[in-house]
Scaffold this motif. Structure first.
Motif, PDB file in Angstrom:
ATOM      1  N   THR A  82       0.832  -1.205   0.000  1.00 35.99           N
ATOM      2  CA  THR A  82       0.000   0.000   0.000  1.00 35.99           C
ATOM      3  C   THR A  82       0.866   1.255   0.000  1.00 35.99           C
ATOM      4  N   THR A  90       2.866   1.555  -3.388  1.00 34.22           N
ATOM      5  CA  THR A  90       2.087   2.066  -4.516  1.00 34.22           C
ATOM      6  C   THR A  90       1.794   3.556  -4.361  1.00 34.22           C
ATOM      7  N   TRP A 149      -5.393  -0.286  -3.941  1.00 32.27           N
ATOM      8  CA  TRP A 149      -4.780   0.512  -5.004  1.00 32.27           C
ATOM      9  C   TRP A 149      -5.803   0.873  -6.069  1.00 32.27           C
ATOM     10  N   ARG A 175      -7.047   4.606  -7.072  1.00 29.48           N
ATOM     11  CA  ARG A 175      -7.006   5.101  -8.456  1.00 29.48           C
ATOM     12  C   ARG A 175      -8.361   5.652  -8.875  1.00 29.48           C
TER      13      ARG A 175
END
Length: 231
Positions: free
Chosen positions: A158, A161, A217, A221
């Motif tokens: 986490t 990213t 993720w 996004r």
């Protein structure tokens, strides 16, 4: 119909497809490994791998020198609750100080949610710790899945990213993500070396952790495109 399908595929970026594949494989792997954990007798690959980390005929004696054992203890600490909590807290405070409040909240939800999920999964399958070899660390919780393996994947991936979003250049981003994966794998292997988890426990922890991290993720996004999370 085929043209519409091709157009849809072209709109989906490769990282999104890869993340979706990791989620699917992680969930599939966890389900398969949970069946292994429910068996009354340990699976052959569990016992063989666990014994491979012990001297032949000496289940109480790990391979390598005492220095290696000490190094493995240090590595396993990277997936411990205290270390992961400190790393998460430091990250949340940083985002708070830089006024990225939504990102700070997202990190809390992602890592905290992973912790809750790990605890629930342990309760779902009441698997005791392996007794085939001696334990080189004291553990009192259930064995399946490995909390260290799962929460290492959740936390480091986490944060990795998130860090990759602010880095310049593909090589640098790949390096950071590779480092997150490497630390996660090292922590998982350390749990087997210490004899406190069956290999299937660690594999299941990785599957669940990777799947959760990639779901987070994908959510980040989506929220970023909707301006619900900081750039």
């Amino acid at each position: 119909m085929q043209e519409r399908f091709r157009e849809l595929v072209n709109r989906i970026e490769f990282p999104v497809l890869l993340a979706g594949l990791i989620v699917a494989l992680g969930l599939w792997g966890f389900v398969e490994l949970s069946e292994v954990a429910r068996d009354a007798t340990p699976h052959a690959f569990d016992t063989q791998i666990l014994l491979a980390f012990r001297e032949a005929g000496q289940p109480d004696n790990p391979i390598g020198s005492p220095k290696i054992e000490g190094a493995v203890r240090d590595i396993t600490a990277l997936g411990g609750t205290i270390v992961l909590t400190l790393i998460t807290a430091a990250t949340v405070i940083y985002f708070f100080l830089t006024r990225r409040l939504s990102t700070a909240f997202f990190v809390l939800v992602a890592v905290g949610g992973g912790q809750v999920l790990s605890s629930l999964l342990k309760l779902g399958i009441d698997r005791p710790r392996p007794e085939l070899v001696s334990h080189l660390a004291t553990e009192t919780s259930l064995s399946f899945p490995s909390g260290h393996a799962m929460l290492s994947a959740v936390t480091y991936l986490t944060l990795g990213t998130l860090a990759a979003r602010f880095l310049q250049g593909r090589t640098t981003r790949i390096y950071v993500l590779s480092l997150a994966v490497l630390v996660t794998l090292m922590v998982g292997v350390s749990r087997i070396y210490l004899g406190v988890h069956w290999p299937s426990d660690v594999l299941a922890g990785w599957c669940a952790g990777f799947a959760w991290a990639m779901l987070c993720w994908l959510a980040a996004r989506f929220l970023q495109r909707g301006n619900a999370i900081d750039e």
